[in-house]
Design a protein around this motif. Sequence first.
Motif, PDB file in Angstrom:
ATOM      1  N   GLU A  74     -25.033   5.170 -24.010  1.00 32.07           N
ATOM      2  CA  GLU A  74     -25.819   5.757 -22.922  1.00 32.07           C
ATOM      3  C   GLU A  74     -25.121   6.971 -22.309  1.00 32.07           C
ATOM      4  OE1 GLU A  74     -28.613   5.151 -20.817  1.00 32.07           O
ATOM      5  OE2 GLU A  74     -27.894   5.116 -18.747  1.00 32.07           O
ATOM      6  N   THR A  75     -25.827   8.073 -22.251  1.00 29.42           N
ATOM      7  CA  THR A  75     -25.270   9.287 -21.669  1.00 29.42           C
ATOM      8  C   THR A  75     -26.405  10.230 -21.313  1.00 29.42           C
ATOM      9  OG1 THR A  75     -23.624  11.047 -21.962  1.00 29.42           O
ATOM     10  CG2 THR A  75     -25.015  10.556 -23.868  1.00 29.42           C
ATOM     11  N   PHE A  76     -26.142  11.209 -20.471  1.00 29.40           N
ATOM     12  CA  PHE A  76     -27.139  12.248 -20.218  1.00 29.40           C
ATOM     13  C   PHE A  76     -26.460  13.496 -19.685  1.00 29.40           C
ATOM     14  CE2 PHE A  76     -27.168  10.878 -15.760  1.00 29.40           C
ATOM     15  CZ  PHE A  76     -26.948   9.520 -15.873  1.00 29.40           C
ATOM     16  N   PHE A  78     -25.089  16.465 -17.492  1.00 27.98           N
ATOM     17  CA  PHE A  78     -24.554  16.600 -16.132  1.00 27.98           C
ATOM     18  C   PHE A  78     -24.547  15.269 -15.382  1.00 27.98           C
ATOM     19  CE2 PHE A  78     -25.821  20.849 -17.388  1.00 27.98           C
ATOM     20  CZ  PHE A  78     -24.701  21.590 -17.013  1.00 27.98           C
ATOM     21  N   ARG A  79     -24.127  14.234 -16.077  1.00 30.17           N
ATOM     22  CA  ARG A  79     -24.139  12.898 -15.508  1.00 30.17           C
ATOM     23  C   ARG A  79     -23.414  12.858 -14.162  1.00 30.17           C
ATOM     24  NH1 ARG A  79     -22.918   7.684 -19.193  1.00 30.17           N
ATOM     25  NH2 ARG A  79     -23.510   6.093 -17.717  1.00 30.17           N
ATOM     26  N   ASP A  80     -24.075  12.401 -13.152  1.00 29.57           N
ATOM     27  CA  ASP A  80     -23.556  12.279 -11.778  1.00 29.57           C
ATOM     28  C   ASP A  80     -23.378  13.635 -11.066  1.00 29.57           C
ATOM     29  OD1 ASP A  80     -23.370   9.467 -12.164  1.00 29.57           O
ATOM     30  OD2 ASP A  80     -21.412   9.757 -13.101  1.00 29.57           O
ATOM     31  N   ALA A 110     -13.527  12.947 -24.146  1.00 28.57           N
ATOM     32  CA  ALA A 110     -12.819  11.952 -24.946  1.00 28.57           C
ATOM     33  C   ALA A 110     -13.688  10.793 -25.427  1.00 28.57           C
ATOM     34  CB  ALA A 110     -11.627  11.415 -24.162  1.00 28.57           C
ATOM     35  N   ALA A 111     -14.901  10.687 -24.930  1.00 28.75           N
ATOM     36  CA  ALA A 111     -15.853   9.682 -25.429  1.00 28.75           C
ATOM     37  C   ALA A 111     -17.219  10.320 -25.261  1.00 28.75           C
ATOM     38  CB  ALA A 111     -15.753   8.379 -24.649  1.00 28.75           C
ATOM     39  N   CYS A 112     -17.522  11.239 -26.183  1.00 24.64           N
ATOM     40  CA  CYS A 112     -18.591  12.208 -25.932  1.00 24.64           C
ATOM     41  C   CYS A 112     -19.982  11.694 -26.264  1.00 24.64           C
ATOM     42  CB  CYS A 112     -18.317  13.486 -26.716  1.00 24.64           C
ATOM     43  SG  CYS A 112     -18.401  13.253 -28.512  1.00 24.64           S
ATOM     44  N   THR A 142     -14.780  14.110 -28.799  1.00 20.84           N
ATOM     45  CA  THR A 142     -14.465  13.033 -29.740  1.00 20.84           C
ATOM     46  C   THR A 142     -15.142  11.730 -29.338  1.00 20.84           C
ATOM     47  OG1 THR A 142     -12.484  12.328 -28.520  1.00 20.84           O
ATOM     48  CG2 THR A 142     -12.191  14.047 -30.182  1.00 20.84           C
ATOM     49  N   ASP A 143     -15.336  10.886 -30.324  1.00 17.95           N
ATOM     50  CA  ASP A 143     -15.913   9.569 -30.081  1.00 17.95           C
ATOM     51  C   ASP A 143     -15.492   8.664 -31.227  1.00 17.95           C
ATOM     52  OD1 ASP A 143     -18.371   8.536 -28.084  1.00 17.95           O
ATOM     53  OD2 ASP A 143     -18.160   7.365 -29.923  1.00 17.95           O
ATOM     54  N   LEU A 144     -15.592   7.372 -30.966  1.00 19.61           N
ATOM     55  CA  LEU A 144     -15.285   6.370 -31.979  1.00 19.61           C
ATOM     56  C   LEU A 144     -16.356   6.334 -33.067  1.00 19.61           C
ATOM     57  CD1 LEU A 144     -13.806   3.675 -32.854  1.00 19.61           C
ATOM     58  CD2 LEU A 144     -15.329   2.516 -31.269  1.00 19.61           C
ATOM     59  N   ASN A 198     -10.637   7.407 -32.413  1.00 20.45           N
ATOM     60  CA  ASN A 198     -10.573   6.137 -31.687  1.00 20.45           C
ATOM     61  C   ASN A 198      -9.481   6.284 -30.634  1.00 20.45           C
ATOM     62  OD1 ASN A 198     -10.178   3.537 -30.764  1.00 20.45           O
ATOM     63  ND2 ASN A 198     -10.377   2.600 -32.789  1.00 20.45           N
ATOM     64  N   LEU A 199      -9.824   6.106 -29.396  1.00 18.82           N
ATOM     65  CA  LEU A 199      -8.849   6.280 -28.319  1.00 18.82           C
ATOM     66  C   LEU A 199      -7.649   5.346 -28.471  1.00 18.82           C
ATOM     67  CD1 LEU A 199     -11.253   6.789 -25.283  1.00 18.82           C
ATOM     68  CD2 LEU A 199      -9.660   8.471 -26.234  1.00 18.82           C
ATOM     69  N   LEU A 200      -7.828   4.282 -29.235  1.00 20.88           N
ATOM     70  CA  LEU A 200      -6.724   3.341 -29.415  1.00 20.88           C
ATOM     71  C   LEU A 200      -5.746   3.789 -30.490  1.00 20.88           C
ATOM     72  CD1 LEU A 200      -8.791   0.060 -29.256  1.00 20.88           C
ATOM     73  CD2 LEU A 200      -7.653   1.278 -27.403  1.00 20.88           C
ATOM     74  N   ARG A 215     -14.929   9.675 -19.430  1.00 20.00           N
ATOM     75  CA  ARG A 215     -15.881   9.079 -18.505  1.00 20.00           C
ATOM     76  C   ARG A 215     -16.691   7.955 -19.132  1.00 20.00           C
ATOM     77  NH1 ARG A 215     -19.679  12.061 -15.446  1.00 20.00           N
ATOM     78  NH2 ARG A 215     -19.032  10.633 -13.807  1.00 20.00           N
ATOM     79  N   ASN A 216     -16.819   6.893 -18.381  1.00 19.92           N
ATOM     80  CA  ASN A 216     -17.642   5.760 -18.797  1.00 19.92           C
ATOM     81  C   ASN A 216     -17.233   5.191 -20.148  1.00 19.92           C
ATOM     82  OD1 ASN A 216     -19.434   5.874 -16.433  1.00 19.92           O
ATOM     83  ND2 ASN A 216     -19.942   7.870 -17.268  1.00 19.92           N
ATOM     84  N   VAL A 217     -15.943   5.120 -20.341  1.00 20.26           N
ATOM     85  CA  VAL A 217     -15.423   4.479 -21.549  1.00 20.26           C
ATOM     86  C   VAL A 217     -14.295   3.506 -21.173  1.00 20.26           C
ATOM     87  CG1 VAL A 217     -13.856   6.401 -22.138  1.00 20.26           C
ATOM     88  CG2 VAL A 217     -14.607   4.831 -23.914  1.00 20.26           C
TER      89      VAL A 217
HETATM   90  C1  LIG Z   1     -21.280   5.151 -22.280  1.00 21.32           C
HETATM   91  S1  LIG Z   1     -20.750   6.339 -23.473  1.00 21.32           S
HETATM   92  C2  LIG Z   1     -20.045   7.576 -22.417  1.00 21.32           C
HETATM   93  C3  LIG Z   1     -20.528   8.955 -22.763  1.00 21.32           C
HETATM   94  C4  LIG Z   1     -20.110  10.057 -21.799  1.00 21.32           C
HETATM   95  N1  LIG Z   1     -18.683  10.141 -21.657  1.00 21.32           N
HETATM   96  C5  LIG Z   1     -20.746   9.837 -20.438  1.00 21.32           C
HETATM   97  O1  LIG Z   1     -20.046   9.552 -19.464  1.00 21.32           O
HETATM   98  O2  LIG Z   1     -21.975   9.958 -20.317  1.00 21.32           O
HETATM   99  C6  LIG Z   1     -19.318   5.504 -24.143  1.00 21.32           C
HETATM  100  C7  LIG Z   1     -18.866   6.051 -25.486  1.00 21.32           C
HETATM  101  O3  LIG Z   1     -17.540   5.586 -25.716  1.00 21.32           O
HETATM  102  C8  LIG Z   1     -17.376   5.429 -27.094  1.00 21.32           C
HETATM  103  N2  LIG Z   1     -16.219   4.553 -27.340  1.00 21.32           N
HETATM  104  C9  LIG Z   1     -16.144   3.221 -27.173  1.00 21.32           C
HETATM  105  N3  LIG Z   1     -14.919   2.772 -27.513  1.00 21.32           N
HETATM  106  C10 LIG Z   1     -14.208   3.854 -27.913  1.00 21.32           C
HETATM  107  C11 LIG Z   1     -12.886   4.049 -28.416  1.00 21.32           C
HETATM  108  N4  LIG Z   1     -12.062   3.019 -28.572  1.00 21.32           N
HETATM  109  N5  LIG Z   1     -12.518   5.300 -28.743  1.00 21.32           N
HETATM  110  C12 LIG Z   1     -13.351   6.339 -28.597  1.00 21.32           C
HETATM  111  N6  LIG Z   1     -14.605   6.216 -28.136  1.00 21.32           N
HETATM  112  C13 LIG Z   1     -15.031   4.999 -27.799  1.00 21.32           C
HETATM  113  C14 LIG Z   1     -18.701   4.864 -27.562  1.00 21.32           C
HETATM  114  O4  LIG Z   1     -18.905   5.117 -28.946  1.00 21.32           O
HETATM  115  C15 LIG Z   1     -19.696   5.604 -26.651  1.00 21.32           C
HETATM  116  O5  LIG Z   1     -20.247   6.718 -27.313  1.00 21.32           O
END
Ligand SMILES: C[S@@+](CC[C@H](N)C(=O)[O-])C[C@H]1O[C@@H](n2cnc3c(N)ncnc32)[C@H](O)[C@@H]1O
Lengths: 280, 123
Positions: A74-76, A78-80, A110-112, A142-144, A198-200, A215-217
């Motif tokens: 879930e994303t959109f 200019f969130r917030d 970082a979690a796009c 980047t994203d997982l 992967n952030l890990l 954000r939101n990750v």
């Molecule tokens: C809710 S979205 C957040 C999108 C954007 N940052 C926002 O705030 O609208 C969370 C994202 O985090 C990613 N994610 C989850 N675990 C992750 C990890 N370990 N490393 C990188 N990305 C990850 C998911 O694939 C998902 O696309």
Amino acid sequence: MPGIDAADAAFVRELVYKRAAILLDEQKGYLIESRLQQLVHEGVSQSVAALVADARSGRGEASVRIVEAITTHETFFFRDVEPFEALKKTVLPLLLPPGAPPRKLTLWSAACSSGQEPYSIAMMLLEHFPAAVAAGARIIATDLSAQILAKAREGRFRQLEVNRGLPAAYLVKYFDSAGGWWTLKSKVRALVEFRQLNLLDRWQLEARPDVIFMRNVLIYFDAATKRALLERARQEIRPDGALFLGTAETTLNLTEGWSRVATPKSAYYRPRPPGAGGLP
Amino acid sequence: MKAMVVDDSRATRMILKRALSSQGFEVVEAADGRAALDELTKTGPVDLALVDWNMPVMTGYELICEVRARRELDRMAIMMVTTETEATQVQRALDAGANEYVMKPFTEDVLKEKLLLLGMGRE
Ligand SMILES: C[S@@+](CC[C@H](N)C(=O)[O-])C[C@H]1O[C@@H](n2cnc3c(N)ncnc32)[C@H](O)[C@@H]1O
């Protein structure tokens, strides 16, 4: 709808925790079940039980698909609103003092997810910081999830997606529309470089970021993982950089490595010098 | 904060009214541009107007032009909420003085996010 076996649900929780460090509590049973049903519906497997069996035995892509289906995207645009305002009004003006030659900015999303966050930053830069764009500013996104990154790279959105959070003035200025799709113009897309990360795992960013949007990750991770990621972000970011977290996220009670800078309705974080980490 | 919902569909007015009320607005309704303009002339400007494009008697586009031409009403924020989804139409509405634009169909989240862009509504 056939349910999911308790042992299978436990296996999926464990899998998602190991791969993405996301904790799914017992109440999230419905989430697991509905996302796996969706995969079955898409023809990934015959049934939920068969899908989990494939994942257990390491057959094919089953476990990757399960992890991707459960981590929510879930994303959109200019969130917030507020973080993008703070970036525009406070953070970037400090990083780009008038008179000085503009530095080559690196911003990291970082979690796009499907790209709305980095593209929002890109449009804002084009609109308000053309000199920084000319000086080579870029956004690493980047994203997982490989699947969601493929969508992000296309830079193509449905009506409902451009309805969400995107100022109408940006819609007409930065998108082309055809056949119900809205496609970002190439000058916006050119600013964003998408990569799977992967952030890990190891981060391997080729430049130290001036700004991090994480954000939101963090919300999905347990406290120890959050702490570790925030600490790595502090080592990675430039000393005068800024970190943006989701509205429900904070460094509070996790690390002393960041100092909170209040904005009218929210906050961002500045790194404290090394040695200042950990909780007292 | 006071809002006006201008739409010839009663069902749409209901949906928008409910969404705005939950955001803390006091809401009045009008079924076409002319009725809206008469009401505004009588009671003065509202903080926000949600305006459909295609309506009998007077369209939303005409209403925006009228409002922007009147100094006493000009401070209103106007959001177009319409089935018109051509980029050229969005541009026309913005040029006429609309502050934001929502394409139907939409969800309540869409509305909230747009309100935030206008610095209105609840977080
Ligand atoms: C809710 S979205 C957040 C999108 C954007 N940052 C926002 O705030 O609208 C969370 C994202 O985090 C990613 N994610 C989850 N675990 C992750 C990890 N370990 N490393 C990188 N990305 C990850 C998911 O694939 C998902 O696309």
